[in-house]
Every structure is written in structure tokens, then in C-alpha cells.
Write an enzyme that holds these catalytic residues in place. Structure first.
Site, PDB file in Angstrom:
ATOM      1  N   HIS A   1       0.854  -1.187   0.000  1.00  0.00           N
ATOM      2  CA  HIS A   1       0.000   0.000   0.000  1.00  0.00           C
ATOM      3  C   HIS A   1       0.885   1.230   0.000  1.00  0.00           C
ATOM      4  O   HIS A   1       1.680   1.449   0.908  1.00  0.00           O
ATOM      5  CB  HIS A   1      -0.920  -0.002   1.208  1.00  0.00           C
ATOM      6  CG  HIS A   1      -1.772  -1.228   1.272  1.00  0.00           C
ATOM      7  ND1 HIS A   1      -2.972  -1.332   0.616  1.00  0.00           N
ATOM      8  CD2 HIS A   1      -1.578  -2.419   1.893  1.00  0.00           C
ATOM      9  CE1 HIS A   1      -3.490  -2.526   0.837  1.00  0.00           C
ATOM     10  NE2 HIS A   1      -2.665  -3.200   1.605  1.00  0.00           N
TER      11      HIS A   1
ATOM     12  N   ASP B   1      -1.905 -11.411  -0.463  1.00  0.00           N
ATOM     13  CA  ASP B   1      -1.938 -11.431   0.997  1.00  0.00           C
ATOM     14  C   ASP B   1      -3.289 -11.069   1.592  1.00  0.00           C
ATOM     15  O   ASP B   1      -3.588 -11.474   2.713  1.00  0.00           O
ATOM     16  CB  ASP B   1      -0.834 -10.530   1.588  1.00  0.00           C
ATOM     17  CG  ASP B   1      -0.710  -9.195   0.886  1.00  0.00           C
ATOM     18  OD1 ASP B   1      -1.589  -8.862   0.078  1.00  0.00           O
ATOM     19  OD2 ASP B   1       0.274  -8.481   1.133  1.00  0.00           O
TER      20      ASP B   1
ATOM     21  N   TYR C   1      -6.226   2.703  -9.151  1.00  0.00           N
ATOM     22  CA  TYR C   1      -4.766   2.732  -9.221  1.00  0.00           C
ATOM     23  C   TYR C   1      -4.185   1.490  -9.878  1.00  0.00           C
ATOM     24  O   TYR C   1      -3.115   1.522 -10.481  1.00  0.00           O
ATOM     25  CB  TYR C   1      -4.148   2.969  -7.849  1.00  0.00           C
ATOM     26  CG  TYR C   1      -4.282   1.861  -6.826  1.00  0.00           C
ATOM     27  CD1 TYR C   1      -3.665   0.628  -6.992  1.00  0.00           C
ATOM     28  CD2 TYR C   1      -4.976   2.072  -5.636  1.00  0.00           C
ATOM     29  CE1 TYR C   1      -3.763  -0.373  -6.040  1.00  0.00           C
ATOM     30  CE2 TYR C   1      -5.085   1.084  -4.679  1.00  0.00           C
ATOM     31  CZ  TYR C   1      -4.473  -0.146  -4.886  1.00  0.00           C
ATOM     32  OH  TYR C   1      -4.568  -1.139  -3.932  1.00  0.00           O
TER      33      TYR C   1
END
Length: 875
Positions: free
Chosen positions: A144, A174, A404
Site C-alpha cells: 500500500h 496477501d 490505481y
């Protein structure tokens, strides 16, 4: 004194108004909408009431405190070089991180100029490429990043790195793990990595829900992802309607404390024992949807025989589940009966999918168990679905603004979702061009992020699946090796972004890796001096997104989380203004790469003569924004609330499947070749597969995986209190979910305001310790009192923590959040106790199963004791 100027920006925790005076940020607030110009909010009519959201955005705690991180004294102020590193002489890799052992890592470094830093790094790049080839250069970002679609890792990072040439360390899925490695084989959704669609489920739930079972789900903590507290009001609405909330989680999590009617606390690694017992009850009492199962399930009869004990001699009764999980049989049976009786939604994980239980050695079978239960109760029918209250808002799904993960300025169709739509809208191939990779592909060299230490310190290594293997169900079964045939071993590591030491598994491995003599050069590009930055030879100071230009949408990831702006109550597009100049000599990632591109003679191709603001304008014009306003109008206003689409057809998630129709939701999968006549799920049979055809084929080819059999089976956790010999030495099961107040490492440490939240860190003798929650019975047995410093340890390492004695766990379970940003070894790095709080030092590096290469960090046995002050330099 200057005037206060209000600017706009956004973050991983929501969009904000930023107030700036005299070149300094003085505060940040959520966005309040202007009723005169901003689009009106949606309304839902249900059960005689009207529901509509507040006219504002919400923000997460780490966003509320971002100002303290921007002006932190742990910002990296200028480029630095390790004093013991001489690029033309002795490199001394064994001294990387030496300052950590002295609790003075800054002392290892000296200030250098940007010109000197870029000269050293470029010389190393050229040397290594000439000697070994570009595959010898490893790089990977943190999961992130700073928010913004131009500056994000899929965008600027890949644009530069693909041009330079490198080996990429693929991220494991994950957030998805059990859904990716297990759920995908049961019902498809590979383009979502095994998570289900969530369209229009808020209205469906408000109209029909009588009970919601939150299983490994804590939406007040994880915000779905990126969405602040947007979904909080929805749970308030549901409570006001009298909907029962049941929570299944070893820890009484924050959402449960706020709204739970009933809480079940299973032992670590035993959730799937409960799901089997619930299914057993439904089978014995004939309280499941037999017609639905007959039409929509494959292999159910054989699986039902297994549940009833006809094939293995072990009926999966509630009494059996009590022995495994510690949850009383009578309570499991009561839950099963209420579930069958009421209109029940299953909130499996915080997103409708995800959840800490999927990141465990039983995560594959837990995810499959969730799908099994939802299937048995007719998922997709009104009043029955998999929904966590975090998505399903009635927004305009047709308005196109990419997330994104759609590649930004890279246009990398191999490693982002750029190839779906955006690359063709962003780049014309005449005046502006994407930056694909010919190395970071399934045919080139790449490695798993979880095994970076093994690849650097060891020899050959093999694994299954390239990162987020979502192109097709069977892609994750493809076998890879390192080094890839014809490619070099890794000699240089360009570390980018947040710490791995607090987020990966058995992370002493990463500390040891940095001092290995095979690693010739290490660069760290970071904003803060934290984590493994003190292991670098050269440190490059980056800035936050509040110190550069960018553009984005509230919570919009896209890619493997398509249309997830439906986490939010409004679609909000933000111009992320450059609110202040970069702190110190720091630069944006784009400008850092532009410097390097110039010295590598690729600057013209990299930048195309554009700065970040020019890329933002090009990005704006590739979206649907120009249908509503010009770039100049957007630049002046700073944000845009996407209006509702009155002509939008409501398409409830999986309703099409329940009714045997063609798929009509706006989801971007499955591919046409993965369905028969555009009907059914992505699986081979088009049905929910209790015996997975894909795994059956894999087994028939000789790939036998005892922890991921083709039939959904009860597979005990391989590190558990009942089934593991380790439990004699380490009797406590450790739960390490996502943190409440920080976004993984973002927000923690950095001397930020988060450190003063007493449920985040506790100050003892002037030092702020990470917390471990301990049941009062376990604490008393070890002479531990609330606030005591304790050592949590196993064969993988030791971590010093502050004890929080609580009744919010059953005896035998301890709880400590993952994602500490502070690494503070008391002795030699990687070989001694850490007092920063990197709990992932204690988690296993073993993969979730033999051919499922995901993390199982919620499978860990530990012991705790009062800390005696020793360094425990024994690992």
C-alpha cells in the site's frame, strides 16, 4: 502572515480538504459536500424507511493524523550513504544494519548530495547490468503506497523500472490467500482472486436481512479497504431494523464490541470445524436449500457423505467441533438452526471475502467452507448472500474513472489491469507511449516476495503461481523456479516503500538477508527512516502525496478488486494538490526516477517531457470526467462527486446465478471462454464445486497436496494447539490481524500521533511498546499483570511487548496486530529480541500448502513470559 488556503487531496484512508498557511499544513478534514453544486446522494426505500448517507466523506485514523507523519522527525531529510560502504573499495555487507544494534542507526550514515547519490546508483546499475544482466537487479514495492494514480506503484514505479530492467518480487495475494488458493477452485471469480461480486447488496440487505454472520470480519477496523468509516452508518441502519449480528472471531474485535448480539471465539486455526458442524446440522435436520444445491452444486453428494462421517468414520458433529474449537456444541447447533431459519447474509471477511482466517494454514478450507455454507442456503436469492456490509452501494458503475491498479502512466498490461480499458484510452501510440516489461513476465524472471531471503541467500528455489494469478483458475498451478533458466541470480536490491520486517513472515530472515555477501548493493527509497532502511548502502528520500501533484478516486483500486468504489457512499474524484513543497531535500518518486532516467539516457522516453501535473491532465482526459467538466474547472474546484445514474438497472450480486440466467452484473469477468453460453460460474462445470475439477486435474498430473485436496475437507492447522507437537513447548495460539489505527505500517511509528493511542502503543519508561492482548487466566498463570513488559517467543525469534490483560480472548489465545513499522533489535539485527513490535518475526515462513504459495501468518504458536531485560541474542 498569509491567508489560509483550502486545497484538496486524498489518501489510503479517504479524501480530505487540506488547509495550508504560509507554506505549512495546519489541518486536514473530511470533505463536506456543497449541496448547491455537488450531486445529490442516493436513497433506498426499505421496510417503510428511507435511507440516505451523510453529505460528506469519512476518513480513517491514520489519515486524520497524517500531518504528524508529514512533519515527523523521522522523515529522511536528504540522500545518505552508509559510512562503511565504499563502492570503489570495501563494501562491508556484514555491517549493514550495525547501527540498529547500538540503538543509533542514524550514526551509520553520512549526508551526500542528490548528484552523488544518483552517480553511485547509476554506476552500480551499469556495472551489474554489464556483469550479470538486468535480471540481477531486484526491486519490489510495499503493498500500500502513497495514494494517487500517477504516483502509485503500478504507475510511476513500473514505468521507470520496466525501462531500466529488473527482476520483480511478486506480491503474494496477501489479502485474499485462502480465497485465491482455495475459493477460486470452488466457484471461480479468478479476476477477483476468489472473492465474490457485491453489486446492489446494500438495498437487498436492508430489505431482506434478518441476521448477518460476521466471520473473521471487522469492518470498523479495516474499512473494507481505503474507505474510512463509510460503512459504519449501514450497520447502524441494519441494527435499527432489528437485524441480528453474530460474530465469529477468536478476538472480540472492534465491530463486535460496537454491534454484536452474539460472539463466538474459536481456537486459532479451527474456524472450519465450526463450518463443517453447521453443515452437518443442516444435513441431519434437512434444513438446507436442496433444490438450489441440486441445480448449482457439483460433487455435493460425495462431500455430504464425508461431512456425515460415512467415508472417513468421523461425523462432523457439533460435539466434534467443540473438541476442535472450544466453542460449546449447543451454541454451534443453535447458530446453525437460526441461520437456516432466518434470512442470513454471511459476512466472510471484511470485504465480502478476505478476513484474517484466510491468512492461516486452514485458510484454504475456511474460504471453501464459507462458500459451502452460502451455497447450502441458496446464495443469490433475496435474503441470502455473501456480504460484509462494506460494499453494494447503489452508485453509477458505468461512469469510467480507473483505479490505481489500472496502471496509470505505465500502461503495463502484464503487471496491472491496464489492458482492460485504460491503456487504450491513455496512450495513442503516436505521441505518448506505455512502458511494458519483457523481463517481469511469466516467461522472464520473477520471484515471490515471501521468499526474497531464500533467493538471495540460497540456491535454487521453486514455487507455484506468479503473484496475483488471476488470469484463469489454473494459472496459479503453473510452476516456476529461481533463477529462471538463462537468467542471473540477484546481486542488487532496490527497496521501495514501507517495511517488510513488520509485514512479511518469519522476518528475522529479511534482517539476515541484508548482510549476506552475495548481495552486492542495496538502495532504499523511502519517506521515513524506519523498518529496514538502516540496512541500505544508499538511502533516497521520497516525499508524501501531499508534496506532489496527483489524481485519484476515493477507495478505487480496480484490478482484482473491480468497482470497489462501492465501498464508499459517494464516488469522489480528487485532484491531489501539491499542498506544500517537499520536506527537506526529499522528492516525489516521479522526480527521483526522472533524475535517474536522465543519467541512464532514457529520460525522454520516461517523462515524454511531462511533469506530474501534465500526466494528471492526460489521465483526466482518458476518463469520463470531460463529460461533466473541463480540466480547468476540475483544477479550480479540486474534486467531483459523480452523480447517480437514474437509468441504471439494479443487478444484485449472484441473483443471475440463483435464477439460472446470463450474468448481468457490471463485473468485468469471467472471460467469455470461461463460460458456456454466458451462463454459470467460471468453474469447469459452471457450478459451485465441492470437489474442484481444477484441483482434481492437478492431482491426476501427480501434484498431490495434502493441505489442499480436491474435495473440501477438514485439514487441521499444521501449527495448532491440538494437532502440533510444538504446542507442548509453545502452548499459545497467536492471532495477528490488521491493526485498528494504522494502515499496515502507514501511521505506526514515525513519532506520529498514533503512538499516543493507548490501544495502539503503550509507553513504559519513556518507550512506546507494541501491545499483546492476553486472557486473564493465561496472564495469571505466568505472573503477568496489565501493562507488564513481556517476551513473546518461539523458535523463530523474540519480541518485547506490553501486556494488555483482557477477557476478549478465550484462554490459550494471544492477540497482537501485524504491521509494526518500528524495528528495534536489542542486539544483532535478525538474531536478537526486537522491542519495536514486529510480531511477524514469530509467524511461520512456511507456505499455506505445498502448491499454494501464500502466507499463513495467523498460524503461529508462541509462549510468553515477563521480560527480564535480556537481549536474547540466540537466533
Amino acid at each position: 502572515m498569509g491567508e489560509v488556503v483550502r486545497l484538496t487531496n486524498s489518501s489510503t484512508g479517504g479524501p480530505v480538504f487540506v488547509y495550508v498557511k504560509d507554506g505549512k499544513i495546519i489541518r486536514m478534514t473530511p470533505m463536506d459536500f456543497d449541496d448547491a453544486v455537488d450531486a445529490p446522494s442516493w436513497k433506498i426505500e426499505a421496510r417503510g424507511k428511507t435511507f440516505t448517507p451523510p453529505r460528506k466523506t469519512s476518513i480513517a485514523p491514520y489519515t486524520a493524523g497524517f500531518k504528524s507523519m508529514i512533519y515527523s522527525d523521522l522523515r529522511i531529510p536528504y540522500p545518505m550513504k552508509r559510512k562503511s560502504f565504499d563502492p570503489n573499495g570495501e563494501r562491508n555487507p556484514q555491517l549493514r544494519g550495525a547501527g540498529l544494534s547500538k540503538q543509533d542507526p542514524w550514526s551509520d550514515y553520512e549526508r551526500i548530495s542528490w548528484d552523488e547519490a544518483t552517480d553511485i546508483v547509476v554506476a552500480e546499475i551499469n556495472r551489474i547490468k554489464h556483469a550479470y544482466g538486468p535480471s540481477a537487479i531486484l526491486s519490489t514495492p510495499s503493498s500500500h503506497h502513497m495514494w494517487g494514480n500517477v504516483g502509485y506503484r503500478h504507475s510511476t514505479y513500473f514505468r521507470f523500472m520496466n525501462m531500466m530492467g529488473f527482476t520483480y518480487a511478486d506480491h503474494n495475494p496477501d489479502s485474499w490467500e485462502g480465497w485465491h488458493w482455495g475459493g477460486m477452485h470452488m466457484w471461480g471469480f479468478s479476476w477477483r482472486l476468489g472473492n465474490p461480486e457485491q453489486y446492489d447488496l446494500l438495498e437487498d440487505g436492508l430489505k431482506h436481512a434478518e441476521m448477518i454472520v460476521f466471520w473473521s470480519s471487522d469492518p470498523e477496523t479495516n474499512s473494507g479497504i481505503y474507505a474510512g468509516f463509510e460503512s459504519n452508518i449501514r450497520r447502524q441502519w441494519l441494527k435499527d431494523l432489528g437485524v441480528d449480528f453474530v460474530f465469529i472471531d477468536p478476538h472480540m474485535n472492534h465491530t463486535a464490541r460496537l454491534v454484536a448480539d452474539k460472539w463466538f471465539s474459536p481456537k486459532i486455526g479451527t474456524d472450519h470445524a465450526l463450518s463443517f458442524a453447521i453443515a452437518y446440522t443442516w444435513l441431519k435436520e434437512d434444513s438446507y436449500d436442496k433444490e438450489y444445491v441440486a441445480a448449482n452444486a457439483h460433487g455435493f453428494e460425495e462431500w455430504a457423505d464425508y461431512v456425515l462421517g460415512k467415508t472417513d468414520g468421523t461425523p462432523k458433529t457439533c460435539e466434534w467441533a467443540e473438541e476442535e474449537s472450544g466453542v460449546p456444541a449447543c451454541e454451534i447447533r443453535a447458530l446453525a438452526r437460526q441461520w437456516a431459519k432466518k434470512n442470513t447474509y454471511l459476512a466472510a471477511g471484511g470485504l465480502g471475502g478476505w478476513g484474517g482466517a484466510c491468512r492461516a494454514s486452514h485458510g484454504i478450507e475456511w474460504a471453501r467452507g464459507m462458500i459451502a455454507l452460502a451455497t447450502m442456503q441458496g446464495m443469490g436469492k433475496p435474503g441470502s448472500n455473501m456480504w460484509s456490509t462494506t460494499q453494494g452501494v447503489p452508485l453509477d458503475y458505468e461512469f469510467y474513472f480507473p483505479g490505481y491498479a489500472e496502471g496509470g502512466i505505465s500502461g503495463d498490461c502484464e503487471n496491472s489491469a491496464a489492458g482492460f480499458k485504460f491503456a487504450w484510452r491513455m496512450f495513442d501510440g503516436k505521441t505518448t507511449f506505455p512502458s511494458p516489461s519483457n523481463l517481469n513476465t511469466s516467461a522472464g524472471q520473477h520471484i515471490p516476495r515471501l521468499k526474497i531471503p531464500e533467493c538471495i541467500m540460497g540456491g535454487k528455489f521453486q514455487w507455484s503461481g506468479k503473484g496475483f494469478a488471476g488470469g484463469d483458475i489454473s494459472h496459479q498451478l503453473h510452476q516456476y523456479e529461481y533463477p529462471a533458466p538463462g537468467y542471473s541470480k540477484i546481486k542488487m536490491f532496490w527497496k521501495y516503500g514501507g517495511p517488510h520486517l513488520g509485514t512479511m513472515t518469519a522476518t528475522n530472515r529479511y534482517a539476515k538477508m541484508y548482510t549476506h555477501d552475495s548481495l552486492e548493493f542495496v538502495v532504499s527509497q523511502s519517506i521515513w527512516f524506519e523498518g529496514e532502511v538502516p540496512f541500505a548502502d544508499i538511502i533516497l528520500p521520497a516525499c508524501t502525496n501531499f508534496e506532489r501533484w496527483d489524481i485519484s478516486e476515493f477507495a478505487n483500486c480496480s484490478g482484482y478488486i473491480p468497482d470497489n468504489y462501492q465501498l464508499c457512499n459517494h464516488r469522489v474524484i480528487s485532484l491531489q494538490a501539491k499542498c506544500i513543497e517537499p520536506v527537506g531535500e526529499s522528492m516525489s518518486d516521479y522526480e527521483i526516477y526522472r533524475l535517474f532516467a536522465k543519467k541512464l539516457n532514457i529520460e525522454e522516453m520516461f517523462s515524454e517531457g511531462k511533469d506530474e501535473l501534465a500526466w494528471c491532465e492526460q489521465y483526466f482526459n482518458a476518463t469520463d470526467m470531460p463529460k461533466y467538466m473541463t480540466w480547468d474547472e476540475f483544477f479550480k474546484k479540486g474534486y467531483f462527486v459523480v452523480p447517480d445514474n437514474p437509468n441504471r438497472k439494479k443487478t444484485v450480486a449472484l441473483r443471475w446465478f440463483a435464477e439460472g440466467r446470463e450474468k448481468d452484473t457490471p463485473d468485468w469477468g469471467p472471460r467469455l471462454n470461461n463460460q458456456v453460453c454466458r451462463k454459470g460460474l467460471q468453474t469447469t462445470t459452471g457450478k459451485v464445486e465441492f470437489i474442484a475439477t481444477s484441483l482434481k486435474n492437478f492431482e491426476e498430473q501427480g501434484y498431490i497436496d495434502e493441505h489442499r485436496p480436491s474435495m473440501h475437507t477438514y485439514v487441521p492447522a499444521w501449527e495448532s494447539q491440538k494437532h502440533s507437537p510444538l504446542a507442548v513447548k509453545y502452548p499459545l495460539g497467536m492471532l495477528s490481524p490488521h491493526p485498528r489505527f494504522s494502515m499496515h505500517t502507514m501511521g505506526d511509528g514515525k513519532n506520529s500521533y498514533m503512538n499516543y493511542i493507548k490501544d495502539h502503543r503503550v509507553e513504559v519508561d519513556g518507550y512506546k511498546y507494541w501491545i499483546m492482548r492476553v486472557n486473564s487466566i493465561d496472564a495469571e498463570a505466568r505472573g503477568i499483570k496489565n501493562g507488564d513488559l513481556i517476551r513473546a517467543y518461539n523458535d523463530r525469534g523474540s519480541v518485547i511487548l506490553a501486556a494488555q490483560v483482557t477477557e476478549c480472548l478465550q484462554p490459550g489465545t494471544v492477540h497482537s496486530y501485524e504491521s509494526c513499522a518500528v524495528y528495534d533489535p536489542l542486539g544483532t539485527a535478525g538474531k536478537s529480541a526486537d522491542r519495536g513490535g514486529c510480531i511477524n518475526i514469530l509467524t511461520p515462513d512456511r507456505y499455506i500448502s505445498k502448491y499454494a504459495c501464500g502466507m499463513a501468518n495467523n498460524t503461529a504458536l508462541v509462549e510468553i513470559e515477563k521480560w527480564d531485560g535480556d537481549k536474547y541474542e540466540i537466533y
